[in-house]
Design a protein around this motif. Structure first.
Motif, short mmCIF file in Angstrom:
data_model
loop_
_atom_site.label_atom_id
_atom_site.label_comp_id
_atom_site.label_asym_id
_atom_site.label_seq_id
_atom_site.Cartn_x
_atom_site.Cartn_y
_atom_site.Cartn_z
N VAL A 1 0.60 -1.25 -0.21
CA VAL A 1 -0.12 0.03 -0.06
C VAL A 1 1.05 1.05 -0.44
O VAL A 1 1.59 1.03 0.22
CB VAL A 1 -0.70 -0.15 0.93
N SER A 2 0.21 2.35 -0.55
CA SER A 2 0.95 3.65 0.11
C SER A 2 0.32 3.75 1.29
O SER A 2 -0.05 3.63 1.85
CB SER A 2 0.39 4.44 -1.08
N GLU A 3 1.58 5.02 1.49
CA GLU A 3 0.86 5.88 3.33
C GLU A 3 0.47 6.61 3.29
O GLU A 3 -0.59 6.02 4.28
CB GLU A 3 3.19 6.41 3.12
N LYS A 4 -0.90 7.18 2.21
CA LYS A 4 -1.91 7.49 2.35
C LYS A 4 -2.82 6.58 2.33
O LYS A 4 -4.29 6.43 3.45
CB LYS A 4 -1.76 8.78 1.67
N ASP A 5 -2.87 5.85 1.67
CA ASP A 5 -3.92 4.61 1.90
C ASP A 5 -3.44 3.80 3.50
O ASP A 5 -5.19 2.27 3.16
CB ASP A 5 -4.13 3.58 0.21
N LYS A 6 -2.96 3.47 3.71
CA LYS A 6 -2.89 2.73 5.00
C LYS A 6 -4.15 2.64 5.92
O LYS A 6 -5.12 1.75 6.71
CB LYS A 6 -1.68 2.90 6.10
N VAL A 7 -4.90 4.16 6.25
CA VAL A 7 -6.22 3.64 7.02
C VAL A 7 -7.09 3.34 6.63
O VAL A 7 -7.53 2.53 7.01
CB VAL A 7 -6.17 4.99 7.64
N HIS A 8 -7.49 3.34 5.46
CA HIS A 8 -8.15 3.05 4.53
C HIS A 8 -8.28 1.30 4.17
O HIS A 8 -8.94 0.10 4.70
CB HIS A 8 -8.42 3.20 2.90
N LEU B 1 1.43 -3.77 6.79
CA LEU B 1 1.79 -3.41 6.00
C LEU B 1 2.94 -2.68 5.31
O LEU B 1 3.57 -1.71 5.70
CB LEU B 1 0.76 -1.81 5.85
N ILE B 2 3.40 -2.60 4.33
CA ILE B 2 3.99 -2.62 3.22
C ILE B 2 3.88 -1.40 2.36
O ILE B 2 3.62 -1.47 1.02
CB ILE B 2 4.52 -3.49 2.64
N THR B 3 5.37 -0.52 2.13
CA THR B 3 5.34 0.54 1.46
C THR B 3 6.00 0.37 0.33
O THR B 3 7.21 -0.67 0.89
CB THR B 3 4.77 1.89 1.88
#
Length: 415
Positions: free
Chosen positions: A260-267, A381-383
């Motif tokens: 995931v991208s950092e901004k999509d982690k919460v989603h 969760l891997i960026t």
């Protein structure tokens, strides 16, 4: 004068004790090889005091796990021990049972000491000792930094047989002459790798100077860096080595990663919450600030969530830890403060919201699920920036972290 040796008769088989003590039915849930691959010994085979056996069975222990099988008889002989075993396989009982067996309650003095790196682990370890030894009359004291020194001083004027402590506080009490450790003949270092880091090792070595000359030292951990080997050569005499770490990761834990991208982690986290059957989860971040921010976002999403980190007041930490342990909250966001030895059976999911940089940290984090051979799930969760750490940790631990599938079978992490 001839020395009298008291021999304690072994108790009847555990099934007999179970009916006499009105214990709950045996735990028949699936357990992994980490706790079932034993030599077939029973707790009665160690010729323990009947009162101690009662505490063991009331605690819910059925049979010794592999680390308990190998550790208890050597510890009862008074041998120094260097034991390496996975998180959640019964290390606390492996040293607590022989320590309790050897305490002489007729002597009003400190006879054993357990050192741990965190306050939370001290509270948990002392509770295990109290529960196992409740029929023995053994007095267990816990002392940690961040609590009232005056209360500890008053407590030490009463009977204390076993001290469970963080190193700095007990050194302070010993230096003041309040904690008299010259009668202490058993020293346990739990999470020994952390206790022999630069932060703690000088304090630990000072404490050894206060102990009885003829002492037994036992080291327990999941990982042993070079510092442990050097310590062993200096302080342990003909140590009995136990290594149950042929496979570094727990067999009962299924490991996945989500790219995931950092901004999509919460989603992504929100999606996991909606799709997984979570009893309780521990969610790890790499900094204190991120812990608090993430906990707020999870609460805003409508999920019950607490957080805990090292910069919180101790009273607040104690309350959060107690409430999470008793099941008042389903999700806990934390820093790596919480990776050491925290044993909560209901945790079946660990989420690395921030992926760790070290394989040792990863091992301790995922070990919060799958306790004592039960099943657990670890989701990472891997960026893009984490991809090299993911590969390296897989190589160092000899494990495979697979891409997360659209649906995760509940049988992989739920009983």
């Amino acid at each position: 004068m001839a020395q009298t040796v008291q021999i304690h008769q072994a108790a009847p088989a555990s099934d007999d004790w179970r009916s006499k003590l009105k214990l709950p039915p045996k735990d028949t849930r699936f357990k992994t090889e980490d706790v079932t691959a034993t030599e077939g010994k029973e707790f009665e085979d160690f010729f323990l005091k009947r009162e101690l056996l009662m505490g063991i069975y009331e605690k819910g222990f059925e049979k010794p796990s592999p680390i308990q099988e190998q550790s208890i008889p050597r510890a009862l002989e008074g041998r120094d021990i260097l034991a390496r075993a996975k998180n959640g396989t019964g290390k606390t009982a492996a040293f607590s049972i022989p320590m309790l067996e050897r305490v002489d309650t007729a002597r009003n003095e400190i006879q054993a000491m357990v050192l741990v790196p965190t306050r939370e682990l001290a509270l948990q370890t002392s509770q295990v000792c109290k529960e196992l030894g409740k029929h023995l009359g053994v007095e267990v004291m816990v002392t940690t930094g961040g609590t009232s020194l005056r209360d500890d001083i008053l407590r030490l004027h009463q009977t204390v047989h076993i001290v469970v402590a963080t190193p700095g506080r007990i050194l302070d009490l010993a230096s003041k002459g309040v904690a008299k450790l010259n009668t202490c003949k058993v020293l346990v270092l739990d999470e020994a790798d952390k206790l022999l880091s630069q932060e703690f090792q000088p304090i630990v070595e000072q404490l050894i100077g206060f102990l009885a000359p003829e002492r037994q030292i036992m080291l327990y951990s999941a990982t042993f860096p070079v510092t442990v080997k050097q310590f062993k050569e200096r302080f342990l005499k003909k140590a009995h080595i136990i290594n149950l770490m042929a496979d570094l990761t727990l067999k009962g834990i299924t490991q996945y990663y989500a790219f995931v991208s950092e901004k999509d982690k919460v989603h992504c986290l929100n999606t996991l919450f909606s799709k997984l059957q979570i009893n309780q989860s521990v969610i790890f971040c790499n900094s204190v600030n991120r812990v608090e921010l993430l906990a707020k976002k999870i609460t805003d999403l409508g999920y019950s969530c607490y957080y805990i980190h090292a910069k919180m007041m101790q009273s607040h930490r104690n309350r959060v830890f107690h409430d999470f342990r008793t099941g008042n909250c389903r999700n806990l966001v934390c820093s790596d403060l919480f990776t050491r030895g925290i044993d909560i059976m209901a945790v079946n999911v660990v989420i690395n919201f921030d992926f760790p940089k070290l394989s040792e940290t990863y091992l301790h984090r995922v070990g919060r699920s799958g306790r004592f051979g039960h099943l657990g799930l670890a989701v990472n969760l891997i960026t893009y920036e984490d991809r090299f750490n993911l590969y390296r940790i897989e190589q160092e631990l000899g494990t495979e972290i697979k891409p997360i599938p659209p649906t995760i079978e509940k049988s992989l992490y739920c009983m």
